[in-house]
Scaffold this active site. Sequence first.
Site, short mmCIF file in Angstrom:
data_model
loop_
_atom_site.label_atom_id
_atom_site.label_comp_id
_atom_site.label_asym_id
_atom_site.label_seq_id
_atom_site.Cartn_x
_atom_site.Cartn_y
_atom_site.Cartn_z
N VAL A 10 71.07 38.73 87.33
CA VAL A 10 70.80 40.06 87.88
C VAL A 10 69.31 40.37 87.82
O VAL A 10 68.60 39.94 86.92
CB VAL A 10 71.59 41.16 87.12
CG1 VAL A 10 73.08 41.00 87.37
CG2 VAL A 10 71.29 41.13 85.63
N SER A 70 70.49 38.17 81.15
CA SER A 70 69.83 37.53 82.29
C SER A 70 70.82 36.78 83.18
O SER A 70 70.40 36.02 84.04
CB SER A 70 68.71 36.61 81.82
OG SER A 70 69.22 35.63 80.95
N GLU A 71 72.09 36.98 82.96
CA GLU A 71 73.07 36.39 83.88
C GLU A 71 73.79 37.52 84.63
O GLU A 71 73.26 38.07 85.57
CB GLU A 71 74.02 35.45 83.11
CG GLU A 71 73.22 34.27 82.52
CD GLU A 71 74.06 33.21 81.84
OE1 GLU A 71 75.28 33.16 82.04
OE2 GLU A 71 73.48 32.40 81.09
N MET A 72 74.96 37.95 84.16
CA MET A 72 75.66 39.01 84.88
C MET A 72 75.32 40.40 84.35
O MET A 72 75.62 41.41 84.99
CB MET A 72 77.17 38.74 84.87
CG MET A 72 77.48 37.42 85.61
SD MET A 72 79.13 36.75 85.34
CE MET A 72 80.10 37.76 86.45
N ASN A 87 75.66 38.40 79.26
CA ASN A 87 74.32 37.85 79.06
C ASN A 87 73.33 38.66 79.90
O ASN A 87 73.49 38.78 81.11
CB ASN A 87 74.31 36.36 79.49
CG ASN A 87 72.99 35.68 79.19
OD1 ASN A 87 71.92 36.25 79.41
ND2 ASN A 87 73.07 34.47 78.69
#
Lengths: 362, 362
Positions: free
Chosen positions: B104, B146-148, B144
């Site tokens: 994201v 820096s992921e979802m 996370n």
Amino acid sequence: MTHVNTGRRRRATLAAFPTVHRLMRPVLLAALLSLASAAGAAEWQALPMVAPAPADNPTTPEKALLGKMLFFDTRLSSTGTVACASCHNVMEGGDDHRPTSMGVHGQLGGRNAPTVWNAAFLSVQFWDGRAPSLEEQAKGPIVNPSEMGMPKMELAVDRMRRIGGYLPYFRRAFGASATIDADSIARAIAAYERTLITPDSAYDRYARGDKSALSAQQRRGMQAFADVGCTACHSGPNFSGPALPQGTGFFQKFPTYTNNPYVARYRLLDDGGRATVTGKPEDQNLWRVPGLRNLVYTAPYFHNGLVQTLPEAVKVMASTQLDKQLDDAQAADIAAFLESLTGPFPAQSMPQLPPTPGDMLH
Amino acid sequence: MTHVNTGRRRRATLAAFPTVHRLMRPVLLAALLSLASAAGAAEWQALPMVAPAPADNPTTPEKALLGKMLFFDTRLSSTGTVACASCHNVMEGGDDHRPTSMGVHGQLGGRNAPTVWNAAFLSVQFWDGRAPSLEEQAKGPIVNPSEMGMPKMELAVDRMRRIGGYLPYFRRAFGASATIDADSIARAIAAYERTLITPDSAYDRYARGDKSALSAQQRRGMQAFADVGCTACHSGPNFSGPALPQGTGFFQKFPTYTNNPYVARYRLLDDGGRATVTGKPEDQNLWRVPGLRNLVYTAPYFHNGLVQTLPEAVKVMASTQLDKQLDDAQAADIAAFLESLTGPFPAQSMPQLPPTPGDMLH
């Protein structure tokens, strides 16, 4: 690009009788009036089972398959993370359920992503009608800095060329001597998009003769939709206006009436619409009339995505476009009718994409 | 979590003979040695046609369908733009063809996305093995940053609950009294992932008896793969090590030999691997042994995605893990063998996701 502006609204008519923009050429005028009149004769029209295609890009299974692959291929974006499907999610409503879209590097776009479902039936593409065809539309987001972010279309073409597995698909779609270029990419994507239609909604079954397909409330809403005057613009099988020659935009001013609380609440004058493309004062707040199918899936609504529910959207339109203030029951009835324009979406197989060369970096 | 570390490598053996981590409990030790010995008896093993599933989460069509819907649902991310499928693209190699992933707001992750194809056969999940099962893995990326990017798992659960169309699917998958919660979401996704296997590669057909399935170069590479010693770690049908009890990680040190140019060139000591999870000095640069299937699709390679081609990856591994310097011909042969471990990917239907409430904002 020529366009039509009905100007004032008329009450309770199923036909669209556009007054014609002052720049409209006489030959087109004659064609339009004839078409509008023909549209007036039919009342509630079902969606055709096949979307029209331009003579130079007939829809074929091979082209639609390639187009589906490209539509889902994130490698058309600078970061390798955004595909056409990212903002036009055909596993759902053909849009991205956000007020405005989010492209590469998390950048926000300025307008609500229109659904790709039934886009094949729209007069022109984009909210401001700046693309006359699906083919031209397909090239836009790839090089839009806040969408797919490619610096140049040629870089996207180069990527597709370097993915060795694509060439056989282009040849099957466009012939043995076909090359991978911006036009063949765009034509394949457009051909796929012409398969993204939903001609079997409850409304369509009703329009084809199954009078039990709609509930009593939906039939009440249908009548109210006509009586209130929504059909003056939202006519035809896609509810996006009369059939016009390909590339001829059906534009309307929105908002027309500003003596209501909605204009300020939903910032309806903040975006110049078509004038942002043409720079012409007479295009200020003109918009390409959108279709009304699958609205259950496409909230939030309008070009800025600021209206969250369908009954509220109905009230806003009646007030700003027809100067009519609907009560909750009327809005609920019309919303129930609009819900009958939903799906089903055709079953689709998942495309399989060719592998990426290891040195193709994003 | 227990783990196995073979420490030094042995040459030219098809079996994995792991020396056992000093914390390994004796009962597990006995089981492991027995399994390792059994694996030694079989030489080239085809992938099972069905992935193993834990007793408390058997794979059913209803659960796998729900899992597929959730796997593709971007609404599990804070911005509504990132799904499991975004970094694990099952229309292609099950990863994202980037050195490290982008989540994201365009944020970069720290490691290369491992492919989801055949992840069901891995000993533990994530490069550092921090999840003992696919079920536990599935919960990680959702929260996370820096992921979802969901602030809390409960917010993702709340989203799925508010999408009214999901509940019937959860009930069909988990029973009439099922609820939507973190565990049912994770179990459905894991069940879907257990269907993402590729047991019909040329290698598998060879291992099942069709000796014409591999080319002469691939058979040469196969022999070299064993002779050089790659099979000491990359054993078993998934080439990810011996069959171990569910949740028991098969870890190895990488790099083992540092007297070569690759360690600096590809920054192989920059990431502590398993030690970043456990904080234990003995886990420094330990990594869960990855499988080797579908490498044609999963470039760039290694945990940091810095190696771009398969022959180069082969040379790096031979040098850093076995202290052997392969020439171009040997590396090409082994790469040709590894290419025989490619697909085909199973045909999949596209999931259809239920609509979003208009007031669910991202």
